[in-house]
Design an enzyme around this catalytic site. Structure first.
Site, PDB file in Angstrom:
ATOM      1  N   CYS A   1       0.807  -1.274   0.137  1.00 36.03           N
ATOM      2  CA  CYS A   1       0.149  -0.028  -0.047  1.00 36.03           C
ATOM      3  C   CYS A   1       1.075   1.139   0.038  1.00 36.03           C
ATOM      4  CB  CYS A   1      -0.965   0.098   1.229  1.00 36.03           C
ATOM      5  SG  CYS A   1      -0.065   0.173   2.817  1.00 36.03           S
ATOM      6  N   CYS A   2       0.314   2.482  -0.561  1.00 36.23           N
ATOM      7  CA  CYS A   2       0.735   3.641  -0.294  1.00 36.23           C
ATOM      8  C   CYS A   2      -0.385   4.456  -0.051  1.00 36.23           C
ATOM      9  CB  CYS A   2       1.568   4.280  -1.465  1.00 36.23           C
ATOM     10  SG  CYS A   2       0.561   3.921  -3.143  1.00 36.23           S
ATOM     11  N   ALA A   3      -0.395   5.878  -0.250  1.00 37.67           N
ATOM     12  CA  ALA A   3      -1.671   6.586  -0.003  1.00 37.67           C
ATOM     13  C   ALA A   3      -2.873   6.352  -0.767  1.00 37.67           C
ATOM     14  CB  ALA A   3      -1.141   8.126  -0.073  1.00 37.67           C
TER      15      ALA A   3
END
Length: 441
Positions: free
Chosen positions: A391-393
């Site tokens: 994940c990231c933002a």
């Protein structure tokens, strides 16, 4: 009830630590009285010194006995330097003290304010302490409150060293010290949040451990990074201007100093300081100072992520137990065996009990090759133990880049272009142009 200070195994002789502390005290004490007194003297010679007072402050009672906790900060100031585990610990604490003093005195000189309440006559020990205080502390040097800034620094220093019943007692005593700036009529309310902001800035600038935010910082040569740095710097300037101009109408406008500082720190990150300004650990935690100072930015980043991903599923399956998605909630994260987190700006949500591994990367910029490779390697290792969320933002770029790296490195995709196509087939918006070009070169 046992202090962690007492149980800590020292890594160097305490004699060296205490000598370093004594040398710092020998410098800091006269520097404080000279600079603080100079700012007071300058303000006393001006006839345009104003004040910022809310009407409700007139109902704050004068409590003479609170001069005792007010004065006690002087004792903790010296003890905090002397009771340290290493010379680096002494140096970083002294750096926080010095930062708070320099910034506060600069504000006192540039924007002097005065206290408007006249204290009633007092006797006994409080009367003596007020008399001593009045000998050098005139009714100027208000915002930001240096007393509050130093309190934040000293409170943080001891909260890591005290345990058991001593810790809540310490919190309680620090609350009395903080409240005493009002109940002794030494400060007005606006001095408290501005002083606290300064204290957390000093904590951020000289963290207890890890790299200093400004260490090895150099101006970036990346054109996109420079544009983003300029964008955030402009936001900081506008917020600062709003605080300065708005304060003419209402003192509440000074709270714009908070987002101004947050945006300035983000601009510093993009200008070349890098992801370390967010002070995020490999376990996904961030320092208290980073959490407080960058809260306005993190709030904006969270809102931005919610807007961009509101019509998308939180994550999509890629292959062999690996999923790609936006930054998860605790319940979403706990549905996986491991989370590989790449968002430098966001903190691991409270209540998360799955394995969490962070490789902090700055948004919108290609990460260092070695970091992306390390994240892909960690992904493959974690996949063998269960499901993995990368994940990231937003789950569009940083996380997609790592998954693409993993697909190619493990032979699941023969080329970066095929890896890109596999990710696009999940239905999630993917932005891999920079990463694909770099991997193909």
């Amino acid at each position: 009830m046992v202090s962690s200070l007492a149980s800590t195994v020292r890594t160097e002789p305490y004699s060296r630590v205490v000598v370093r502390a004594a040398l710092w005290l020998a410098f800091l004490a006269p520097f404080f009285y000279l600079s603080y007194g100079f700012a007071n003297w300058l303000a006393s010679r001006r006839d345009d010194v104003g004040s910022i007072v809310f009407s409700w402050e007139r109902s704050i009672p004068f409590l003479a006995w609170t001069i005792v906790p007010y004065w006690s900060i002087n004792l903790f100031y010296g003890l905090s330097l002397l009771l340290n585990d290493s010379r680096q610990g002494v140096d970083r604490l002294a750096g926080r003290y010095l930062t708070a003093q320099i910034v506060a005195v600069a504000c006192f000189i540039l924007f002097p304010l005065t206290a408007t309440f006249v204290r009633p006559a007092t006797t006994g020990l409080p009367g003596f302490l007020f008399a001593v205080l009045g000998g050098f502390d005139k009714p100027f040097n208000q915002a930001p409150s240096l007393h509050i800034a130093l309190l934040v620094i000293i409170w943080d220093h001891w909260r890591h060293r005290l345990g058991g019943l001593l810790l809540p007692l310490w919190h309680g005593w620090c609350f009395l010290i903080g409240a005493s700036v009002l109940t002794t009529w030494q400060h007005h309310f606006i001095d408290i949040p501005t002083g606290a902001l300064l204290g957390f800035f000093a904590l951020w600038l000289f963290p207890r451990s890890g790299a200093l935010p400004f260490s090895a910082a150099r101006l970036t040569g990346d054109a996109k990074a420079r544009r983003l740095a300029l964008f955030y710097a402009l936001g900081a300037v506008l917020a600062l201007a709003g605080a300065a101009l708005g304060a003419v109408l209402s003192a509440t406008a000074l709270f714009l100093l908070w987002p101004a500082l947050a945006l300035a720190i983000v601009a510093f990150a993009y200008s070349g300081a890098g992801e370390k300004v967010f002070q995020k650990t490999a376990e996904g935690h961030v320092s208290l100072a980073s959490r407080v100072l960058l809260w306005p930015y993190r709030l904006g980043a969270g809102v931005n992520a919610a807007i961009w991903t509101r019509k998308l599923p939180p994550h999509v399956a890629v292959r062999d137990g690996v999923s790609l998605g936006r930054f998860p909630t605790a319940s979403e994260a706990n549905g996986f065996g491991t989370v590989i987190d790449l968002a430098a700006e966001l903190e691991k949500p409270a209540g998360t009990d799955c394995r969490w591994i962070s490789f902090p990367m700055i948004d919108l910029l290609p990460p260092p090759v070695i970091v992306q490779q390390q994240a892909a390697s960690a992904l493959e290792s974690a996949r063998r133990d269960g499901t993995v969320l990368v994940c990231c933002a937003l789950g569009f770029q940083r996380s997609a880049g790592v998954v693409a790296e993993w697909l190619v490195a493990t032979g699941r995709a023969r080329t970066p272009t095929l890896a890109h196509e596999m990710l696009m087939a999940t239905g999630r918006p993917i932005h891999l142009a920079a990463a694909t070009e770099r991997a193909a070169s």
